[in-house]
Scaffold this active site. Structure first.
Site, short mmCIF file in Angstrom:
data_model
loop_
_atom_site.label_atom_id
_atom_site.label_comp_id
_atom_site.label_asym_id
_atom_site.label_seq_id
_atom_site.Cartn_x
_atom_site.Cartn_y
_atom_site.Cartn_z
CG HIS A 167 -2.07 -0.97 1.05
ND1 HIS A 167 -2.63 -1.65 2.10
CD2 HIS A 167 -2.76 -1.37 -0.05
CE1 HIS A 167 -3.61 -2.42 1.67
NE2 HIS A 167 -3.70 -2.27 0.37
CB THR A 197 4.49 -1.99 -5.61
OG1 THR A 197 3.57 -1.34 -4.73
CG2 THR A 197 5.52 -2.74 -4.78
CB SER A 222 -2.47 0.66 -9.77
OG SER A 222 -3.75 1.05 -10.21
CG ASP A 228 -5.07 -5.91 -5.33
OD1 ASP A 228 -3.88 -6.10 -5.05
OD2 ASP A 228 -5.69 -4.89 -5.00
CG HIS A 255 -8.32 -0.96 -3.98
ND1 HIS A 255 -7.80 0.06 -3.23
CD2 HIS A 255 -7.32 -1.87 -4.12
CE1 HIS A 255 -6.54 -0.22 -2.93
NE2 HIS A 255 -6.23 -1.38 -3.45
#
Length: 295
Positions: A167, A197, A222, A228, A255
């Site tokens: 995060h 990241t 992202s 994810d 999210h």
């Protein structure tokens, strides 16, 4: 009193039948549990299942908590944060989660995971993670290899894929972690990451001499834009075996559903996927593996 004490809970799916996740874990982990003198504080139905299997016979470290509906899970949460009486603190939780069990979304279950992340204590939600962490504890304690065969963790890395996710508030910590343990993480066959990241990690790797025409991590979208979910698909396909997730539990996340989707995918692949949810877990994991000479 045992030096290391973990909460233990398994959803009904994982504690019923001759091939249940709890039974498989106990059969594989019993030598390390006994060698470590590990305390296992089990919620009612899970404790009863351990007794029914006939494992950990006469083991003094096995303690029964009330059933979940009688406050057993709430007591685990309290004891993760230190409890209300001296000597109640737990060092982590093994929670074998069935992602379609509605109780996985109950406040007690959500709070248990959140408080583990806040306090930097292991939250082990899969059979594979619970077994791996016993090996990590064994390495830290200097157990013989027969009791905690940690070398197998290193040997498996070249055939595995690791996801690195952080995060916003923890991205700098992720880059620091990956830079410090660059050689270890480079043993993986592949590394994947969510968008920003991934970009930061590639910049770090290139600055360390990684070939500039090759990404050190494969970046996906992202998190808020679906990264994810992309990693979750790889987990479900069996092409991502480890998720290192630096989670910030202090912020509201628009999210949240995407994050839960990925975590539920990890739990669906309980026998082959591990997940670390905090920097504290990741550093302790890497420190333990660092005790094994790299070959």
């Amino acid at each position: 009193m045992p030096a290391i004490r973990y909460g233990l809970i398994a959803h009904r799916l994982h504690r019923q039948g001759s091939d249940s996740g709890l039974l498989r874990w106990l059969q594989a982990a019993e030598p390390a549990v006994r060698a470590l003198g590990l305390g296992l504080h089990a919620v009612g139905g899970t404790y009863d299942a351990v007794q029914r299997y006939g494992l950990l016979d006469k083991f003094p470290g096995l303690v029964r908590y009330p059933n979940g509906h009688s406050g057993g899970l709430t007591r685990l949460v309290s004891h993760i944060v230190g409890g209300v009486q001296p000597g109640q603190a737990l060092d982590g939780v093994i929670f074998l989660i069935d992602p379609v069990d509605p109780s996985s979304l109950f406040p007690e279950a959500q709070a248990l995971k959140r408080q583990c992340v806040i306090h930097g204590k292991p939250f082990l939600a899969t059979e594979a993670a619970a077994l791996e962490w016993l090996q990590i504890e064994g390495l830290q304690a200097g157990l013989a290899s027969a009791q905690a065969p940690g070398a197998a963790l290193l040997q498996a890395m070249p055939q595995q894929v690791a996801a690195l996710i952080a995060h916003d508030a923890l991205k700098t910590q992720m880059v620091e972690f990956a830079g410090t343990h660059f050689e270890l993480l480079s043993r993986y066959q592949e590394r994947v990451a969510t968008g920003t990241t991934g970009g930061l990690l590639n910049q770090m790797a290139w600055s360390r001499g990684w070939p500039s025409d090759q990404p050190w991590v494969t970046p996906y979208r992202s998190g808020p834009l679906g990264g994810d979910a992309q990693i979750a698909e790889r987990v479900l396909d069996g092409s991502c075996q480890k998720v290192i997730f630096f989670e910030d539990p202090h912020v509201a996340r628009q999210h949240e559903a995407d994050i839960q989707l990925m975590e539920r995918a990890v739990c669906s692949a309980s026998d082959r996927t591990t997940c670390m949810n905090s920097p504290a877990m990741a550093w302790r994991w890497a420190e333990a593996l660092g005790k094994i000479p790299l070959k």
